[in-house]
Design an enzyme around this catalytic site. Sequence first.
Site, PDB file in Angstrom:
ATOM      1  N   ASP A   9       0.596  -1.248   0.023  1.00 32.57           N
ATOM      2  CA  ASP A   9       0.189   0.082  -0.203  1.00 32.57           C
ATOM      3  C   ASP A   9       0.976   1.229   0.079  1.00 32.57           C
ATOM      4  O   ASP A   9       1.848   1.398   0.607  1.00 32.57           O
ATOM      5  CB  ASP A   9      -0.938  -0.072   1.316  1.00 32.57           C
ATOM      6  N   GLU A  20       1.498  -0.311  -5.017  1.00 31.33           N
ATOM      7  CA  GLU A  20       0.570   0.749  -5.436  1.00 31.33           C
ATOM      8  C   GLU A  20       1.252   1.981  -5.413  1.00 31.33           C
ATOM      9  O   GLU A  20       1.886   2.523  -4.695  1.00 31.33           O
ATOM     10  CB  GLU A  20      -0.622   0.918  -4.384  1.00 31.33           C
TER      11      GLU A  20
END
Length: 551
Positions: A209, A279
């Site tokens: 993330d 990401e």
Amino acid sequence: MAAVLKSRTLPADWWRGASIYQVYPRSFQDTTASGVGDLKGVTQRLGHIAFLGVDAIWLSPFFKSPQADMGYDVSDYCDVDPQFGTLADFDQMLTQAHRLGLKVIIDQVISHTSDRHPWFVESRSSRNNSKADWYVWADPKPDGSAPNNWLSIFGGPAWEWDGVRKQYYMHNFLTSQPDLNFHNPEVQDALLETVKFWLDRGVDGFRLDTVNYYFHDKHLRSNPPHYPEDGATSADAPDVNPYGMQEHLFDKTRPENIAFLQRFRALLDQYSGRMSVGEVGDGARSLKTVADYTSGGDKLHMCYTFDLLGPDFTARHIRNCVTNFEREVRDGWVCWAFSNHDVMRHASRFAATEEERAHVAKLAITLLATLRGSICLYQGEELGLPEAELAFEDLQDPYGIRFWPAFKGRDGCRTPMPWEADQAFAGFTTAEKPWLPVPELHRALAVDQQERDPQSVLSHYRRVLAFRRSRKELTQGSIEFLGDGDDVLAFVRRRGGRAMLFVYNLTRAPQSFTLPGNMMALPVPQAPGFAGTLSGNVVELEPLSAYCAAV
């Protein structure tokens, strides 16, 4: 269903060209009547995922957490939050997934923790404890204001005053999500130990993330304004969030991140067949960042950006996104997606009317499955679920609550998965109320309804994913675009001596495409969803249709 499922042995680079299914656990299946999905629920529904024909699942966070940001605020990296179950439940889910031939990827949220994490509790207790430098602390300016102008993605300054230490701490997201100080080697070591915990448990990969948010500028220099166009001012930024009004040079995407990603990769390489996908949200610099993070085979295995997660579903946009990636990211790998837990569902973004929604959903997966790269599907898109319309009082997403009514938040794509149309809450839960409502429109699109219909979106997804898996040109081949018009998207996927032509009409009017030179095209009868026809050397396409041929 279980009788037709067979375990598969995948190669070490199974991630290259893989189809990945994102599970949002709190909305997948509730087995405890709590109104929130859990890991036993994931295990219960793994057959659906395996039968869909994907290679792996990606689980959004299930770690121990106060749930201020739906689990992206971790208070213990090595335990399961009680609302999702136990470590034993995770192990059972992992074993069953592997039995069905599914790899398991988990979400690693390591740029920040919850403010209830023991590390932060100790860090904020004084300026001289053993973890005093584990987070980003800074003294105020002489006038008491924040150290610089950095902003939080969730609105307001990226700094929060702490009365105990009499300093500010940095938070890129909620004030309850303090950023870790990656400049401290002890922080890196501790985080890698948590990654090792899950590697030893048998997980196959990690979705990282906000992977470009790990490091900050040591000197805490302020960001300059972002000018979207020549002559524009920062106040002209079209976003509802002022975060977009800065050029984020110093609060993220710092060069020191490369060395940490190399450490992360070195740990993964000690295990067989493990992978990482990052990401990257970095605006106009995203592709350069992806190139930096995936080059050389010693950092991330692949990345995804937000390029295809917007409202644009046109030939020019998709061609530009793919060609730009192919040009700028030489030896890296991409993971494409049209939907995830942070954006409006693409059946609503791309369809102009309710009537064409199912058709657009089918066309979108057909296109996605034929692009070069790995692909990620978000739970419910295989049913053609539209974005749920929610009332303000139903919202749970802190981002949506913060920016309402200009932005309705992310809850509309996070509503529970509909399984059985005639059951309460479409079979998601037996609780009196689920954590988010189940729209009646979603109930009509439930899995049990579509299973019986060979023309359903679900049936089409299964056929398309089987087709992709059967063609190495699609999972491993090169891509070459043909033509440069705005109305038709045409490209050739090639591997060895085999090549396939794909032509897409993403408009609402008939289109035609003339084959280049002496190209000979032989239609592929078993290709699902390709209704275009060939007349001489011209491909004729109805609105929102596609054509496939061997060339």
